[in-house]
Each structure stands twice: as C-alpha cells, then as structure tokens.
Design an enzyme around this catalytic site. Structure first.
Site: not given
Length: 378
Positions: A107, A130, A156, A276
């Site tokens: 992430s 992101y 995402t 999510h």
C-alpha cells in the site's frame, strides 16, 4: 499452531496480541459497518453442487493473475498500516507471499517503504497507488515502484474522499500511537508487540516521510494525508498514470457495471471488484453480490479480480465460479500477521489453500481453473 484451523482462529489470537487501535483499524468498516458485514455474509448464500464418483487425483490450484503464474489465485491485498499489526509487517508479509507463490501488494500508506520491501524480497511484488494532489510526489511514487521492479501497479479508485470509520476516531488512530493514558494501559498488556516496535525504525508512513515536500515528521504527516487525497480524480487520469507506469495496470474499486464498462476502455489489464472492504460507502452492495454481473459484462475484455469478505478457501472458489480470475485477501493475512508474524501469514495462506483443495475435490474438479457457474446451485 495445530489448534489454529480457521481464519477466525487467527482473528481471535490477533485481537489478544495487537493494540486495540490497530486491530480495530484492520477490523472495521464505515459508519454502521453494514457493507463490511454483507461482504462476509453474502458468501454464505452461495451454495456448491456436490459431485461424487469422479477422479479427484492430481488436483492443482495453480493459475495465473495478469499473466503471472500463482500457486493459487489469491493475492495479498494492499492494506494501510500493516507494519502496525506487527513490527516490519509489510516486509514479513511480502516474504511469506513470495515463499508461498502468491502476489503481495504494498500500500501507499504502508509503514515499511517500497525500498524496505524490495530489500527483503527476491521476486517482484505489486504496488498500490493513491492519486494525491501533490502530483510530483505521485510521479515519484510511480518511479520508485518502477525502480524496485514492481510487476504491477494497482490504482485505487474509491478513496478520493475518506469514509468515516467511527472506531478510528474514537481510538485516536495514529502511527505510532499517541501516549494517552488509555493507550499506555492497552500497550502495557501487549509486551511482545511493544518490544517488536521498539526494535525497528519503521514506525510511520515511510513511503511518504522524507519523500513528500513539507513532511519531515509525524506531526505534519497527519494533516498532509488528510489534505492530500484528490477529490478531482477522474477517468482521464488513468491515461497518464498508465503511460508513466508503462507496465501491468490494475484498477481497484469497481462496484458497478457502468464503471466496469468504462474501465474496460482504459487499456488496463485488470479490474478489482471491490468496495474497499466496506470501509468507504456504507450501504453499498457487497463485492460478491455484484461480481457475476460485472464479470459477464466485461470479462471477455479485461481480467476481473475480486476483493472483499473472503474468509476461507470456499469463498475464493465461489468468486472464481462467478467470474473472477483472481481474488485478494486483506484481513485474513492481517489477522495472521498480528497473531504470529510471518508464520501467521503463511498459516492464513495454508488454511485457505487446504479449504480450496478439499472443496475443489468434493465439487468433482481437479483443476481450479475449471471451476465455473455449473459448480454452483442456481
């Protein structure tokens, strides 16, 4: 280890070992958590067809995801603050996934950095991106993932605005935790976790600190992340991200057929049907309930993956039957990590593999790639 038979067993053990704010962070959804619950509960409505007197020998769970060979069609999902479930958590989980033969996805909001994970792995991992307001930082993130030889970028799409998770607010979530009286009392009951965190330098968002302008310490990081998610992200942004990246691109956060059709036009390699983990739009459909419609609409044009609510190998097979080419697990591996570190991640994968193998056989199939709608009672 011999008494741990299910993902729920790992969850119970993690609850006892991980500080409350971080366990709750992993184990919570937005608002009423109705979508979080539906993600799990809706799998129970799907039933297999039991078949008998067929050859069940020489079974195989091997498959591919975006052209990459996998030991089973399961990837470790990108999860924020993984290194707060266990010291150096992302590094340990990546190693476990590599040894098992499944993809690991790091992430953007990880505790261990891209470079940290690359330093302890031998094979390429995936990186989740992101899109933030600071485009220079986003360019840099993509370039760092390329330099680390990541083999896929997972973009995402469903976090332009952060959903409200009541538990995080009430717990005063921060990394590292603030030394309030409640936190001190909680941490005192988790000595092994404290020793692990004390023994590592990785205690904050290392993909960001030292890389983003104006972020040199933890106090400035909190306000920066709150302000940086980009509400103006749109379909046109996929083009420049794809061009900058130049490799395999996966779009995560599709929950509607119309969005799936638009995603198929972008030239991306795969989509992930996902809400999510129920952490964004409470009241949205569960991932598994919309998977079939989306796979039927675009599965011949773009590879379809699924994320959300998987707690067993049977859940994985149900998703495959409904059109997914691959699946992702987030909370199951986090429970394992919090419970037993790297060994716990491996244990979670082993549990899912065993459940898949036995169910595959009892459905009368030898190859996981042969599972389809005809293995379900309709």
């Amino acid at each position: 280890m011999s008494e741990i038979l299910t993902i729920a067993d790992l969850k119970d053990l993690a609850r006892r070992k991980v500080p409350k704010m971080f366990f709750d962070y992993a184990d919570s959804g937005a608002w009423t958590e109705s979508t979080y619950r539906a993600n799990e509960e809706d799998f129970g409505k799907i039933k297999f067809r039991q078949r008998v007197l067929v050859d069940m020998s020489n079974r195989s769970l091997e498959s591919t995801m975006i052209g990459q060979k996998v030991a089973m069609p399961v990837a470790l999902a990108p999860t924020g603050l993984t290194g707060m479930q266990h010291a150096d958590g992302e590094m340990l989980a990546a190693q476990a996934a590599e040894e098992f033969g499944v993809p690991f996805t790091l992430s953007t909001m990880s505790i261990c950095s891209i470079e940290d994970v690359a330093s302890v792995t031998k094979k390429p991992f995936w990186f989740q991106l992101y899109v933030l307001r600071d485009k220079d930082f986003v360019f840099n993130l993509i370039d760092r993932a390329k330099a680390a030889k990541c083999s896929a970028l997972v973009l995402t799409l469903d976090l332009q605005i952060l959903g409200q998770r009541h538990k995080d607010i009430r717990n005063g979530l921060s990394a590292p935790p603030k030394m309030t009286l409640a936190n001190i009392i909680d941490l005192a009951s988790k000595p092994r976790w404290c020793l692990g965190i004390a023994g590592t330098k990785r205690r904050t968002f290392r993909n960001i600190v030292g890389h983003a302008k104006g972020v040199g310490d933890v106090s400035s990081l909190s306000s920066w992340t709150t302000e940086q998610f980009d509400p103006q992200l749109s379909w046109k942004d996929v083009a420049w991200i794809k061009e900058r990246w130049g490799g395999k691109l996966i779009l995560k956060g599709i929950l509607d057929k119309e969005d799936a059709l638009m995603a198929a036009e972008t030239g991306a390699d795969a989509i992930v049907v996902s809400n999510h983990g129920g952490r964004q739009l409470d009241g949205a459909a569960s991932s598994i309930s919309v998977l079939e419609e989306i796979a039927d609409a675009v599965g011949d044009r773009i590879e379809v993956h699924m994320d959300g609510g998987i707690r067993s190998g049977q859940d994985v097979l149900k998703a495959l039957c409904l059109g997914a080419k691959g699946t992702y697990i987030g909370r199951p591996f986090l429970y394992g990590l919090g419970a037993m570190g790297k060994a716990g991640v491996t244990k979670a994968l082993e549990i899912i593999r065993k459940e898949m193998d036995i169910t595959l056989a009892l459905c009368g199939k030898r190859l996981v790639t042969d599972m389809g709608k005809d293995q379900l009672r309709r």
